[in-house]
Design a protein around this motif. Structure first.
Motif, PDB file in Angstrom:
ATOM      1  N   VAL A  54       0.862  -1.182   0.000  1.00 14.34           N
ATOM      2  CA  VAL A  54       0.000   0.000   0.000  1.00 14.34           C
ATOM      3  C   VAL A  54       0.905   1.241   0.000  1.00 14.34           C
ATOM      4  CG1 VAL A  54      -1.830   1.235   1.197  1.00 14.34           C
ATOM      5  CG2 VAL A  54      -1.733  -1.253   1.325  1.00 14.34           C
ATOM      6  N   PRO A  55       1.075   1.885  -1.166  1.00 18.12           N
ATOM      7  CA  PRO A  55       1.950   3.054  -1.245  1.00 18.12           C
ATOM      8  C   PRO A  55       1.429   4.250  -0.440  1.00 18.12           C
ATOM      9  CG  PRO A  55       1.364   2.253  -3.449  1.00 18.12           C
ATOM     10  CD  PRO A  55       0.529   1.507  -2.467  1.00 18.12           C
ATOM     11  N   ASP A  56       0.079   4.350  -0.328  1.00 16.35           N
ATOM     12  CA  ASP A  56      -0.551   5.472   0.371  1.00 16.35           C
ATOM     13  C   ASP A  56      -1.773   4.929   1.124  1.00 16.35           C
ATOM     14  OD1 ASP A  56      -1.834   7.748   1.273  1.00 16.35           O
ATOM     15  OD2 ASP A  56      -2.178   8.586  -0.720  1.00 16.35           O
ATOM     16  N   VAL A  57      -1.637   4.783   2.437  1.00 19.08           N
ATOM     17  CA  VAL A  57      -2.728   4.185   3.217  1.00 19.08           C
ATOM     18  C   VAL A  57      -4.008   5.022   3.166  1.00 19.08           C
ATOM     19  CG1 VAL A  57      -1.201   2.905   4.770  1.00 19.08           C
ATOM     20  CG2 VAL A  57      -1.938   5.212   5.410  1.00 19.08           C
ATOM     21  N   ASP A  79      -9.637   2.179   0.961  1.00 12.28           N
ATOM     22  CA  ASP A  79     -10.936   2.213   1.629  1.00 12.28           C
ATOM     23  C   ASP A  79     -10.974   1.291   2.843  1.00 12.28           C
ATOM     24  OD1 ASP A  79     -11.881   3.972  -0.260  1.00 12.28           O
ATOM     25  OD2 ASP A  79     -12.798   2.407  -1.489  1.00 12.28           O
ATOM     26  N   ASN A  80     -10.320   0.150   2.760  1.00  9.93           N
ATOM     27  CA  ASN A  80     -10.394  -0.866   3.802  1.00  9.93           C
ATOM     28  C   ASN A  80      -9.135  -0.868   4.663  1.00  9.93           C
ATOM     29  OD1 ASN A  80     -11.284  -3.007   5.335  1.00  9.93           O
ATOM     30  ND2 ASN A  80     -11.000  -4.549   3.752  1.00  9.93           N
ATOM     31  N   TYR A  81      -8.654   0.310   5.014  1.00 13.06           N
ATOM     32  CA  TYR A  81      -7.446   0.439   5.830  1.00 13.06           C
ATOM     33  C   TYR A  81      -7.836   0.679   7.279  1.00 13.06           C
ATOM     34  CZ  TYR A  81      -3.210   2.406   7.851  1.00 13.06           C
ATOM     35  OH  TYR A  81      -2.145   2.651   8.672  1.00 13.06           O
ATOM     36  N   ILE A  82      -7.163  -0.034   8.197  1.00 16.80           N
ATOM     37  CA  ILE A  82      -7.358   0.195   9.629  1.00 16.80           C
ATOM     38  C   ILE A  82      -6.235   1.118  10.089  1.00 16.80           C
ATOM     39  CG2 ILE A  82      -7.459  -0.839  11.914  1.00 16.80           C
ATOM     40  CD1 ILE A  82      -8.225  -3.493  10.587  1.00 16.80           C
ATOM     41  N   ALA A  83      -6.576   2.338  10.456  1.00 18.12           N
ATOM     42  CA  ALA A  83      -5.557   3.309  10.868  1.00 18.12           C
ATOM     43  C   ALA A  83      -4.957   2.917  12.213  1.00 18.12           C
ATOM     44  CB  ALA A  83      -6.166   4.694  10.951  1.00 18.12           C
ATOM     45  N   CYS A  84      -3.648   2.794  12.233  1.00 16.69           N
ATOM     46  CA  CYS A  84      -2.933   2.480  13.467  1.00 16.69           C
ATOM     47  C   CYS A  84      -2.367   3.745  14.087  1.00 16.69           C
ATOM     48  CB  CYS A  84      -1.796   1.492  13.186  1.00 16.69           C
ATOM     49  SG  CYS A  84      -2.385  -0.105  12.626  1.00 16.69           S
ATOM     50  N   SER A  85      -1.881   4.617  13.248  1.00 13.93           N
ATOM     51  CA  SER A  85      -1.285   5.866  13.702  1.00 13.93           C
ATOM     52  C   SER A  85      -1.395   6.876  12.568  1.00 13.93           C
ATOM     53  CB  SER A  85       0.185   5.642  14.064  1.00 13.93           C
ATOM     54  OG  SER A  85       0.865   6.875  14.170  1.00 13.93           O
ATOM     55  N   PHE A  86      -1.596   8.123  12.928  1.00  8.79           N
ATOM     56  CA  PHE A  86      -1.688   9.164  11.900  1.00  8.79           C
ATOM     57  C   PHE A  86      -0.354   9.325  11.167  1.00  8.79           C
ATOM     58  CE2 PHE A  86      -0.043  11.404  15.554  1.00  8.79           C
ATOM     59  CZ  PHE A  86       0.853  12.311  15.022  1.00  8.79           C
ATOM     60  N   LYS A  87       0.733   8.814  11.746  1.00 12.24           N
ATOM     61  CA  LYS A  87       2.060   8.931  11.137  1.00 12.24           C
ATOM     62  C   LYS A  87       2.284   7.928  10.012  1.00 12.24           C
ATOM     63  CE  LYS A  87       4.022   9.429  15.556  1.00 12.24           C
ATOM     64  NZ  LYS A  87       5.167   9.192  16.420  1.00 12.24           N
ATOM     65  N   VAL A  88       1.521   6.831  10.018  1.00 14.49           N
ATOM     66  CA  VAL A  88       1.728   5.780   9.006  1.00 14.49           C
ATOM     67  C   VAL A  88       1.285   6.285   7.636  1.00 14.49           C
ATOM     68  CG1 VAL A  88       1.082   3.455   8.261  1.00 14.49           C
ATOM     69  CG2 VAL A  88       1.489   3.915  10.682  1.00 14.49           C
ATOM     70  N   LYS A  89       2.173   6.148   6.671  1.00 14.73           N
ATOM     71  CA  LYS A  89       1.901   6.597   5.308  1.00 14.73           C
ATOM     72  C   LYS A  89       1.744   5.425   4.336  1.00 14.73           C
ATOM     73  CE  LYS A  89       2.582  10.977   6.343  1.00 14.73           C
ATOM     74  NZ  LYS A  89       1.595  11.379   7.313  1.00 14.73           N
ATOM     75  N   SER A  90       2.424   4.296   4.628  1.00 11.29           N
ATOM     76  CA  SER A  90       2.408   3.161   3.710  1.00 11.29           C
ATOM     77  C   SER A  90       2.561   1.864   4.499  1.00 11.29           C
ATOM     78  CB  SER A  90       3.531   3.303   2.680  1.00 11.29           C
ATOM     79  OG  SER A  90       4.775   3.476   3.326  1.00 11.29           O
ATOM     80  N   SER A 109       5.130   2.031   7.531  1.00  8.84           N
ATOM     81  CA  SER A 109       6.175   3.024   7.317  1.00  8.84           C
ATOM     82  C   SER A 109       5.600   4.427   7.406  1.00  8.84           C
ATOM     83  CB  SER A 109       6.832   2.821   5.950  1.00  8.84           C
ATOM     84  OG  SER A 109       7.849   3.774   5.750  1.00  8.84           O
ATOM     85  N   GLU A 110       6.381   5.314   7.985  1.00  4.69           N
ATOM     86  CA  GLU A 110       6.016   6.720   8.037  1.00  4.69           C
ATOM     87  C   GLU A 110       6.498   7.441   6.781  1.00  4.69           C
ATOM     88  OE1 GLU A 110       7.531   8.074  11.821  1.00  4.69           O
ATOM     89  OE2 GLU A 110       6.341   6.575  12.892  1.00  4.69           O
ATOM     90  N   THR A 111       7.100   6.694   5.867  1.00  4.06           N
ATOM     91  CA  THR A 111       7.595   7.214   4.595  1.00  4.06           C
ATOM     92  C   THR A 111       6.593   6.865   3.494  1.00  4.06           C
ATOM     93  OG1 THR A 111       9.860   6.814   5.340  1.00  4.06           O
ATOM     94  CG2 THR A 111       9.523   7.130   2.968  1.00  4.06           C
ATOM     95  N   PRO A 112       6.195   7.817   2.667  1.00  2.30           N
ATOM     96  CA  PRO A 112       5.294   7.499   1.561  1.00  2.30           C
ATOM     97  C   PRO A 112       5.982   6.610   0.519  1.00  2.30           C
ATOM     98  CG  PRO A 112       5.321   9.871   1.995  1.00  2.30           C
ATOM     99  CD  PRO A 112       6.441   9.265   2.780  1.00  2.30           C
TER     100      PRO A 112
END
Length: 151
Positions: free
Chosen positions: A88-91, A95-106, A126-129
């Protein structure tokens, strides 16, 4: 550190260590997190008995509330059903992504097979896109093959 340099370290941790399986898996998570700059959260999920869900066994990174993930839910849950790697290059675009942290980008999730059955997965946030490549996929497939040998 290059993936080729990490491979013997992974093998050493998994196969020449008298610690419990969970401790060895945790040591692999720590190794990857410490040596791959964009691996900010590294964890192993496994099928939770006969239930249609994954259970977090061990991880390195920020705390997570996602200890149990139903099959089909989020990236990990989708991999439990599809049996295929998922990058996932960009979380935010999922649509079906479970957010773990606002910092996670991919994220990258690679299934772990034992005797042809998908029994779990390695999950990297990763916090890197968009940092993950085919090299990450091949390396994580290698890690999972080695993990399967000790299960």
């Amino acid at each position: 550190m290059l993936f080729k340099d990490l491979k013997p370290k992974v093998v050493d941790i998994l196969h020449t260590n008298s610690n419990s399986i969970t401790d060895r898996l945790h040591a692999v998570c720590q190794l990857l997190s410490d040596n791959i700059e964009y691996y900010d959260w590294v964890g192993f999920y496994f099928k939770n008995g006969d239930k249609e869900e994954l259970k977090l066994k061990t991880y390195v990174g920020e705390e997570t509330d996602h200890v149990i993930i139903p099959f089909g839910k989020g990236i990990c849950g989708q991999v439990a059903v599809s049996n295929e790697n998922f990058i996932v290059p960009d979380v935010q675009a999922q649509d079906n992504y479970i957010a773990c942290s606002f910092k996670v980008k991919s994220e990258i999730v690679v299934p772990l097979f034992k005797d042809g059955e998908n029994i779990g997965q390695i999950d990297i946030d990763s916090e890197t896109p968009d940092p993950f490549t085919d090299k990450d996929e091949r390396f994580l497939e290698f890690v999972n093959l080695e993990v399967a040998k000790i299960l």
